[in-house]
Design a protein around this motif. Structure first.
Motif, PDB file in Angstrom:
ATOM      1  N   UNK A  35       0.818  -1.200   0.000  1.00  0.00           N
ATOM      2  CA  UNK A  35       0.000   0.000   0.000  1.00  0.00           C
ATOM      3  C   UNK A  35       0.851   1.248   0.000  1.00  0.00           C
ATOM      4  N   UNK A  36       0.265   2.326   0.503  1.00  0.00           N
ATOM      5  CA  UNK A  36       0.941   3.615   0.513  1.00  0.00           C
ATOM      6  C   UNK A  36       0.503   4.390   1.744  1.00  0.00           C
ATOM      7  N   UNK A  37       1.438   5.147   2.277  1.00  0.00           N
ATOM      8  CA  UNK A  37       1.160   6.070   3.379  1.00  0.00           C
ATOM      9  C   UNK A  37       1.567   7.461   2.921  1.00  0.00           C
ATOM     10  N   UNK A  38       0.670   8.416   3.120  1.00  0.00           N
ATOM     11  CA  UNK A  38       0.897   9.780   2.647  1.00  0.00           C
ATOM     12  C   UNK A  38       0.585  10.753   3.776  1.00  0.00           C
ATOM     13  N   UNK A  39       1.427  11.773   3.898  1.00  0.00           N
ATOM     14  CA  UNK A  39       1.172  12.902   4.783  1.00  0.00           C
ATOM     15  C   UNK A  39       1.163  14.126   3.882  1.00  0.00           C
ATOM     16  N   UNK A  40       0.079  14.900   3.927  1.00  0.00           N
ATOM     17  CA  UNK A  40      -0.026  16.045   3.023  1.00  0.00           C
ATOM     18  C   UNK A  40      -0.543  17.272   3.753  1.00  0.00           C
ATOM     19  N   UNK A  41      -0.254  18.420   3.145  1.00  0.00           N
ATOM     20  CA  UNK A  41      -0.719  19.707   3.640  1.00  0.00           C
ATOM     21  C   UNK A  41      -1.232  20.488   2.442  1.00  0.00           C
ATOM     22  N   UNK A  42      -2.508  20.842   2.466  1.00  0.00           N
ATOM     23  CA  UNK A  42      -3.082  21.485   1.293  1.00  0.00           C
ATOM     24  C   UNK A  42      -3.009  20.538   0.111  1.00  0.00           C
ATOM     25  N   UNK A  43      -2.398  21.002  -0.981  1.00  0.00           N
ATOM     26  CA  UNK A  43      -2.212  20.140  -2.156  1.00  0.00           C
ATOM     27  C   UNK A  43      -0.800  19.579  -2.234  1.00  0.00           C
ATOM     28  N   UNK A  44      -0.014  19.759  -1.187  1.00  0.00           N
ATOM     29  CA  UNK A  44       1.394  19.352  -1.178  1.00  0.00           C
ATOM     30  C   UNK A  44       1.580  18.054  -0.408  1.00  0.00           C
ATOM     31  N   UNK A  45       2.165  17.058  -1.053  1.00  0.00           N
ATOM     32  CA  UNK A  45       2.494  15.802  -0.383  1.00  0.00           C
ATOM     33  C   UNK A  45       3.834  15.993   0.311  1.00  0.00           C
ATOM     34  N   UNK A  46       3.828  15.871   1.622  1.00  0.00           N
ATOM     35  CA  UNK A  46       5.032  16.082   2.425  1.00  0.00           C
ATOM     36  C   UNK A  46       5.830  14.793   2.608  1.00  0.00           C
ATOM     37  N   UNK A  47       5.130  13.699   2.820  1.00  0.00           N
ATOM     38  CA  UNK A  47       5.774  12.393   3.017  1.00  0.00           C
ATOM     39  C   UNK A  47       4.972  11.376   2.216  1.00  0.00           C
ATOM     40  N   UNK A  48       5.657  10.553   1.445  1.00  0.00           N
ATOM     41  CA  UNK A  48       5.009   9.484   0.700  1.00  0.00           C
ATOM     42  C   UNK A  48       5.875   8.236   0.846  1.00  0.00           C
ATOM     43  N   UNK A  49       5.290   7.194   1.391  1.00  0.00           N
ATOM     44  CA  UNK A  49       6.023   5.953   1.633  1.00  0.00           C
ATOM     45  C   UNK A  49       5.249   4.794   1.031  1.00  0.00           C
ATOM     46  N   UNK A  50       5.940   3.993   0.250  1.00  0.00           N
ATOM     47  CA  UNK A  50       5.337   2.786  -0.298  1.00  0.00           C
ATOM     48  C   UNK A  50       5.457   1.674   0.734  1.00  0.00           C
ATOM     49  N   UNK A  51       4.370   0.982   0.971  1.00  0.00           N
ATOM     50  CA  UNK A  51       4.361  -0.145   1.906  1.00  0.00           C
ATOM     51  C   UNK A  51       4.466  -1.418   1.080  1.00  0.00           C
ATOM     52  N   UNK A  52       5.495  -2.173   1.338  1.00  0.00           N
ATOM     53  CA  UNK A  52       5.722  -3.415   0.585  1.00  0.00           C
ATOM     54  C   UNK A  52       5.804  -4.583   1.541  1.00  0.00           C
ATOM     55  N   UNK A  53       4.679  -5.205   1.759  1.00  0.00           N
ATOM     56  CA  UNK A  53       4.602  -6.404   2.607  1.00  0.00           C
ATOM     57  C   UNK A  53       5.299  -6.193   3.944  1.00  0.00           C
ATOM     58  N   UNK A  54       5.134  -5.006   4.506  1.00  0.00           N
ATOM     59  CA  UNK A  54       5.678  -4.739   5.826  1.00  0.00           C
ATOM     60  C   UNK A  54       7.148  -4.373   5.849  1.00  0.00           C
ATOM     61  N   UNK A  55       7.796  -4.192   4.682  1.00  0.00           N
ATOM     62  CA  UNK A  55       9.190  -3.759   4.708  1.00  0.00           C
ATOM     63  C   UNK A  55       9.259  -2.398   5.374  1.00  0.00           C
ATOM     64  N   UNK A  56      10.295  -2.148   6.130  1.00  0.00           N
ATOM     65  CA  UNK A  56      10.504  -0.975   6.980  1.00  0.00           C
ATOM     66  C   UNK A  56       9.688  -1.075   8.258  1.00  0.00           C
ATOM     67  N   UNK A  57       8.637  -1.830   8.217  1.00  0.00           N
ATOM     68  CA  UNK A  57       7.797  -2.049   9.378  1.00  0.00           C
ATOM     69  C   UNK A  57       7.828  -3.535   9.662  1.00  0.00           C
ATOM     70  N   UNK A  58       7.650  -4.006  10.799  1.00  0.00           N
ATOM     71  CA  UNK A  58       7.347  -3.308  12.024  1.00  0.00           C
ATOM     72  C   UNK A  58       8.616  -2.785  12.680  1.00  0.00           C
ATOM     73  N   UNK A  59       8.441  -1.738  13.482  1.00  0.00           N
ATOM     74  CA  UNK A  59       9.559  -1.204  14.252  1.00  0.00           C
ATOM     75  C   UNK A  59       9.688  -2.019  15.522  1.00  0.00           C
TER      76      UNK A  59
END
Length: 160
Positions: free
Chosen positions: A104-128
């Protein structure tokens, strides 16, 4: 030079404090029965959000993301959005979408600006599994978001 390093370290600590304060608020809101009400903030995060080594290994056997993993991903990005909103004064939102296999994807945005965009790939980078890894991920994302927001203030302010 040392003053610059101290200022940078203080800024990073301030961002992390904002993030962890927001994260504890989200955990408290999620914990409707108040099971974690008596825990200290960092103990609350470690018990309810971070994974143990055994929990992480159990995830690797099954392709499906657990409810705890979904909650961790959602809470991290929501807390980043709240901390960035507090820091910048702009309205900031987060969105996490994850399918049954953990993609999937995780996005943090403000107005029309995407500040953070992270691709979720079967939990890679996660879990912490440790605060150190979480700190590095959050700091890099929030610092990049602040650079984007300061560079494109007019786009971030759209919709306010």
């Amino acid at each position: 030079m040392e003053e610059t390093l101290n200022a940078q370290h203080e800024a990073e600590q301030r961002l992390l404090q904002l993030f962890y304060h927001s994260l504890c608020g989200l955990i408290d809101a999620w914990d409707g029965l108040g099971r974690a009400a008596k825990l200290q903030p960092m103990e609350k995060i470690e018990r309810l959000l971070l994974f143990s080594s055994e929990e992480k290994q159990a995830l690797s056997r099954d392709c499906r993301p657990s409810p705890k993993l979904r909650r961790q991903v959602e809470h991290v990005f929501q807390a980043m959005a709240v901390a960035l909103e507090t820091e910048t004064g702009f309205l900031v939102q987060s969105m996490v979408e994850m399918n049954e296999e953990g993609f999937g994807r995780a996005i943090v945005c403000s107005g029309r600006l995407i500040l953070v965009s992270t691709t979720l790939r079967a939990g890679l980078r996660f879990p912490f599994t440790s605060r150190m890894k979480l700190d590095r991920f959050v700091l890099s994302g929030m610092q990049e978001a602040l650079v984007w927001q300061s560079r494109f203030k007019d786009v971030a302010a759209c919709g306010e």
